[in-house]
Design a protein around this motif. Structure first.
Motif, mmCIF file in Angstrom:
data_model
loop_
_atom_site.group_PDB
_atom_site.id
_atom_site.type_symbol
_atom_site.label_atom_id
_atom_site.label_comp_id
_atom_site.label_asym_id
_atom_site.label_seq_id
_atom_site.Cartn_x
_atom_site.Cartn_y
_atom_site.Cartn_z
ATOM 1 N N ILE A 19 -15.153 -55.461 -5.660
ATOM 2 C CA ILE A 19 -15.395 -54.969 -7.020
ATOM 3 C C ILE A 19 -14.381 -53.888 -7.392
ATOM 4 C CG2 ILE A 19 -17.017 -53.654 -8.447
ATOM 5 C CD1 ILE A 19 -19.281 -55.206 -7.021
ATOM 6 N N ASP A 20 -14.119 -52.970 -6.462
ATOM 7 C CA ASP A 20 -13.132 -51.907 -6.718
ATOM 8 C C ASP A 20 -11.755 -52.502 -6.983
ATOM 9 O OD1 ASP A 20 -15.031 -49.960 -6.416
ATOM 10 O OD2 ASP A 20 -14.521 -49.494 -4.341
ATOM 11 N N SER A 23 -11.713 -54.537 -10.311
ATOM 12 C CA SER A 23 -11.784 -53.602 -11.439
ATOM 13 C C SER A 23 -10.425 -52.965 -11.698
ATOM 14 C CB SER A 23 -12.830 -52.520 -11.170
ATOM 15 O OG SER A 23 -14.122 -53.074 -11.042
ATOM 16 N N ASN A 24 -9.711 -52.630 -10.615
ATOM 17 C CA ASN A 24 -8.372 -52.058 -10.770
ATOM 18 C C ASN A 24 -7.415 -53.084 -11.371
ATOM 19 O OD1 ASN A 24 -6.330 -49.885 -10.170
ATOM 20 N ND2 ASN A 24 -5.479 -51.503 -8.892
ATOM 21 N N ASN A 25 -7.536 -54.344 -10.945
ATOM 22 C CA ASN A 25 -6.705 -55.397 -11.534
ATOM 23 C C ASN A 25 -6.959 -55.510 -13.038
ATOM 24 O OD1 ASN A 25 -5.545 -56.059 -9.066
ATOM 25 N ND2 ASN A 25 -6.935 -57.752 -8.667
ATOM 26 N N LEU A 26 -8.239 -55.531 -13.403
ATOM 27 C CA LEU A 26 -8.594 -55.646 -14.822
ATOM 28 C C LEU A 26 -8.078 -54.456 -15.626
ATOM 29 C CD1 LEU A 26 -12.237 -57.066 -14.803
ATOM 30 C CD2 LEU A 26 -10.269 -58.047 -15.988
ATOM 31 N N ALA A 27 -8.189 -53.268 -15.044
ATOM 32 C CA ALA A 27 -7.744 -52.064 -15.740
ATOM 33 C C ALA A 27 -6.246 -52.089 -16.005
ATOM 34 C CB ALA A 27 -8.113 -50.825 -14.933
ATOM 35 N N GLN A 36 -1.283 -58.076 -9.417
ATOM 36 C CA GLN A 36 -2.664 -57.955 -8.964
ATOM 37 C C GLN A 36 -2.755 -58.044 -7.445
ATOM 38 O OE1 GLN A 36 -5.255 -61.178 -10.175
ATOM 39 N NE2 GLN A 36 -3.578 -62.634 -10.177
ATOM 40 N N SER A 201 -7.067 -62.089 -17.143
ATOM 41 C CA SER A 201 -8.299 -61.346 -17.411
ATOM 42 C C SER A 201 -9.542 -62.210 -17.280
ATOM 43 C CB SER A 201 -8.248 -60.714 -18.805
ATOM 44 O OG SER A 201 -7.181 -59.795 -18.910
ATOM 45 N N MET A 205 -12.452 -61.539 -14.563
ATOM 46 C CA MET A 205 -13.836 -61.282 -14.970
ATOM 47 C C MET A 205 -14.796 -62.185 -14.206
ATOM 48 S SD MET A 205 -14.389 -58.798 -17.006
ATOM 49 C CE MET A 205 -16.068 -59.272 -17.405
ATOM 50 N N LEU A 208 -15.125 -60.802 -10.788
ATOM 51 C CA LEU A 208 -15.939 -59.589 -10.792
ATOM 52 C C LEU A 208 -17.430 -59.924 -10.848
ATOM 53 C CD1 LEU A 208 -15.950 -56.501 -10.875
ATOM 54 C CD2 LEU A 208 -15.814 -56.638 -13.377
ATOM 55 N N GLN A 212 -20.275 -59.136 -7.932
ATOM 56 C CA GLN A 212 -21.501 -58.400 -8.249
ATOM 57 C C GLN A 212 -22.745 -59.202 -7.861
ATOM 58 O OE1 GLN A 212 -20.672 -57.692 -12.432
ATOM 59 N NE2 GLN A 212 -20.130 -55.562 -12.039
#
Length: 241
Positions: A19-20, A23-27, A36, A201, A205, A208, A212
């Motif tokens: 997840i970390d 999330s960094n890839n998405l950011a 990525q 993206s 997603m 991600l 989760q």
């Protein structure tokens, strides 16, 4: 502790790490030149075997948990991002997926980047973070000298020999890297264009959400085991009275 909780707990840790990372890839999906990251997962067997070879005697807990999945390592997806024309003469895109611009970070160290969104600061060519773009002699490039485009240094390095470093840069790993320096940058850069992030993206997603859900499933299973253990202890206690 119930032995089934070990792999479940390990799975939760793995998914938190996923997840970390995702999330960094998405950011950074809109960060120029960003690559990525992904992870590889293995079992504890490798580490247990290495410990045995070093003279460590495994305990019962080691034998029980030797098949627990573990995040083994991270890797950089070196696939080239889409090249977008901008019409800005200070934007540059690299034509090969394993080449880099040389920049000088705030500590004076030479690092590497694929972010070609340059600008002029105090008469010198700098990147989007204000770091000097370097020539083949590792010197900042003065834009007042004319034909400064031809001075931009382009080097070829395999991604496996680099690690990510702050501000969307890369640096050599501790054991160094094989670096090929081009005498000229002819054919190596595209002026008036920029390389975008290679993060998709939509796929990120989905990844991600998957991470989760896997975390929640493992968490629910641990809770169920705990509840069953509680009922078993209560039943044994009642029978012993």
């Amino acid at each position: 502790m119930n032995q089934g909780t070990y792999p479940l707990a390990a799975s939760m840790i793995n998914q938190i790490n996923r997840i970390d990372m995702i999330s960094n890839n998405l950011a950074n999906s809109n960060t120029n030149g960003f690559k990525q990251e992904g992870t590889t997962e293995g079992s504890f067997n490798y580490y247990l075997q290495r410990a045995k070879e070093e003279g460590f005697t495994p305990s019962k807990i080691n034998e029980v948990t030797n098949t627990i999945p573990k995040m083994d390592s991270k890797f950089i997806n070196s696939e080239q991002g889409p090249i977008m024309p901008t019409g800005n003469n200070l934007d540059f895109a690299l034509s090969q997926s394993d080449t880099f611009f040389k920049v000088q970070d705030e500590s004076g160290e030479v690092v590497y980047t694929r972010d070609g969104a340059f600008k002029v600061l105090n008469g010198f060519l700098v990147d989007s973070n204000g770091q000097y773009i370097l020539n083949n002699d590792n010197e900042p490039i003065a834009t007042e000298e004319g034909a400064f485009v031809n001075q931009i240094s382009v080097v070829k390095i395999d991604f496996s020999e680099l690690e990510k470093f702050k501000d969307n840069n890369y640096k050599e790993k501790e054991d160094g890297a094989a670096i090929e320096i081009f005498e000229t940058n002819d054919g190596q850069i595209l002026q008036g264009a920029i390389e975008k992030s290679n993060v998709n993206s939509v796929i990120a997603m989905v990844q991600l959400i998957d991470a989760q859900r896997r975390f929640e499933q493992a968490q629910k299973a641990v809770k169920t085991i705990d509840e069953l253990n509680g009922k078993l202890i209560e039943k044994i206690g009642n029978n012993s009275q």
